[in-house]
Design an enzyme around this catalytic site. Structure first.
Site, PDB file in Angstrom:
ATOM      1  N   ARG A 124      -3.820  -4.515  -3.885  1.00 55.98           N
ATOM      2  CA  ARG A 124      -2.632  -4.899  -3.970  1.00 55.98           C
ATOM      3  C   ARG A 124      -2.109  -6.300  -3.972  1.00 55.98           C
ATOM      4  NH1 ARG A 124       0.639  -0.372  -2.715  1.00 55.98           N
ATOM      5  NH2 ARG A 124      -0.140   1.225  -1.782  1.00 55.98           N
TER       6      ARG A 124
ATOM      7  N   GLU B 213      11.760  -0.993  -7.827  1.00 56.36           N
ATOM      8  CA  GLU B 213      10.250  -0.263  -8.044  1.00 56.36           C
ATOM      9  C   GLU B 213       9.142  -1.325  -8.538  1.00 56.36           C
ATOM     10  OE1 GLU B 213       8.901   2.658  -7.406  1.00 56.36           O
ATOM     11  OE2 GLU B 213      10.367   4.094  -7.919  1.00 56.36           O
ATOM     12  N   ASP B 214       7.892  -0.899  -8.321  1.00 58.63           N
ATOM     13  CA  ASP B 214       6.830  -1.441  -8.689  1.00 58.63           C
ATOM     14  C   ASP B 214       6.584  -1.075 -10.207  1.00 58.63           C
ATOM     15  OD1 ASP B 214       6.105   1.130  -7.916  1.00 58.63           O
ATOM     16  OD2 ASP B 214       4.067   0.246  -7.230  1.00 58.63           O
TER      17      ASP B 214
ATOM     18  N   LYS C 246       6.450   1.758 -18.096  1.00 55.19           N
ATOM     19  CA  LYS C 246       5.871   2.588 -19.136  1.00 55.19           C
ATOM     20  C   LYS C 246       6.346   3.651 -19.841  1.00 55.19           C
ATOM     21  CE  LYS C 246       1.124   2.690 -16.444  1.00 55.19           C
ATOM     22  NZ  LYS C 246       0.138   3.612 -16.042  1.00 55.19           N
TER      23      LYS C 246
ATOM     24  N   PHE D 181      -4.113   2.057 -16.110  1.00 59.63           N
ATOM     25  CA  PHE D 181      -4.228   1.863 -14.835  1.00 59.63           C
ATOM     26  C   PHE D 181      -4.090   0.736 -14.354  1.00 59.63           C
ATOM     27  CE2 PHE D 181      -5.152   2.475 -10.317  1.00 59.63           C
ATOM     28  CZ  PHE D 181      -4.304   3.924 -10.059  1.00 59.63           C
TER      29      PHE D 181
ATOM     30  N   ASP E 210      -2.042  -0.471  -6.336  1.00 59.72           N
ATOM     31  CA  ASP E 210      -3.057  -0.278  -5.889  1.00 59.72           C
ATOM     32  C   ASP E 210      -3.901   0.744  -6.418  1.00 59.72           C
ATOM     33  OD1 ASP E 210      -3.129   2.401  -3.437  1.00 59.72           O
ATOM     34  OD2 ASP E 210      -1.469   1.754  -4.273  1.00 59.72           O
TER      35      ASP E 210
ATOM     36  N   ASP F  62       6.933   5.281 -14.417  1.00 58.21           N
ATOM     37  CA  ASP F  62       6.228   5.847 -15.733  1.00 58.21           C
ATOM     38  C   ASP F  62       7.072   7.178 -16.199  1.00 58.21           C
ATOM     39  OD1 ASP F  62       5.061   7.634 -13.685  1.00 58.21           O
ATOM     40  OD2 ASP F  62       3.207   6.776 -14.017  1.00 58.21           O
TER      41      ASP F  62
ATOM     42  N   LYS G 251       5.044   1.866  -1.034  1.00 52.80           N
ATOM     43  CA  LYS G 251       4.426   0.778  -0.608  1.00 52.80           C
ATOM     44  C   LYS G 251       4.489  -0.395  -1.697  1.00 52.80           C
ATOM     45  CE  LYS G 251       1.479   2.705   2.773  1.00 52.80           C
ATOM     46  NZ  LYS G 251       0.131   3.139   3.053  1.00 52.80           N
ATOM     47  N   GLY G 252       4.080  -0.135  -2.876  1.00 56.16           N
ATOM     48  CA  GLY G 252       3.939  -0.810  -4.024  1.00 56.16           C
ATOM     49  C   GLY G 252       5.008  -1.974  -4.271  1.00 56.16           C
TER      50      GLY G 252
END
Length: 174
Positions: A164, A97-98, A129, A151, A158, A101, A41-42
């Site tokens: 979000r 992608e949001d 990251k 984070f 989110d 990592d 969703k991100g």
């Protein structure tokens, strides 16, 4: 209880970088159509803003994958929750992608999508990251920001389905 959020990347910097990346993608795909695959969703906030700034023809599809169960640690098993609606054969695919990592989920996703016959696959991410990368073979073609191991929330990211809608990238302070 509300979490304290510190602004990591202000809204104006996010907007400027998305515009810059959109222009670069437009140059790189000149004369072609780019098929954006938004990883939900991100990624939806970033994908929509990015698509508005790409000047070559754009088509769009959505995919949802997860390597997390109910916890916060990856299970290592990737599950496709929502698959693509359109075939990929011959398309110039850009996975959006949001955040990237470890690279585990993305590595799996790339292998699955390669089997569907696209002309090529590239990766674009809002946040990277690199210090957390486990799958070193995951090569990101377009990165807006490299960030430390914090984070983060906002701009689609989110914390327990909250934050979000923040127009900036923030770090959750513990």
């Amino acid at each position: 209880m509300e979490n304290k959020i510190k602004v990591l990347i202000p809204e104006d910097q996010v907007e400027a970088k998305v515009k810059e990346i959109g222009e670069k993608i437009s140059r790189d795909y000149a004369g072609k159509e780019v098929h954006l695959i938004c990883v939900l969703k991100g990624g939806v906030f970033f994908t929509c803003e990015l698509a508005k700034r790409i000047t070559v023809p754009v088509s769009l599809d959505f995919m949802s994958v997860s390597s997390y169960g109910a916890g916060t640690q990856s299970s290592g098993v990737v599950k496709i929750i929502k698959d693509l609606d359109e075939p990929l054969a011959g398309k110039h695919v850009l996975i959006v992608e949001d955040i990237i990592d470890s690279g585990r989920t993305l590595s799996y996703l790339i292998e699955i999508l390669k089997q569907r016959g696209p002309a090529d696959i590239r990766i674009c991410t809002l946040l990277d990251k690199p210090s957390r990368r486990v799958k070193k073979e995951v090569q990101v073609d377009y990165t807006c920001f490299s960030i430390p191991d914090e984070f983060v929330v906002g701009y689609g990211l989110d914390y327990d389905q909250k934050y979000r809608n923040l127009p900036y990238i923030g770090a959750v302070e513990v």
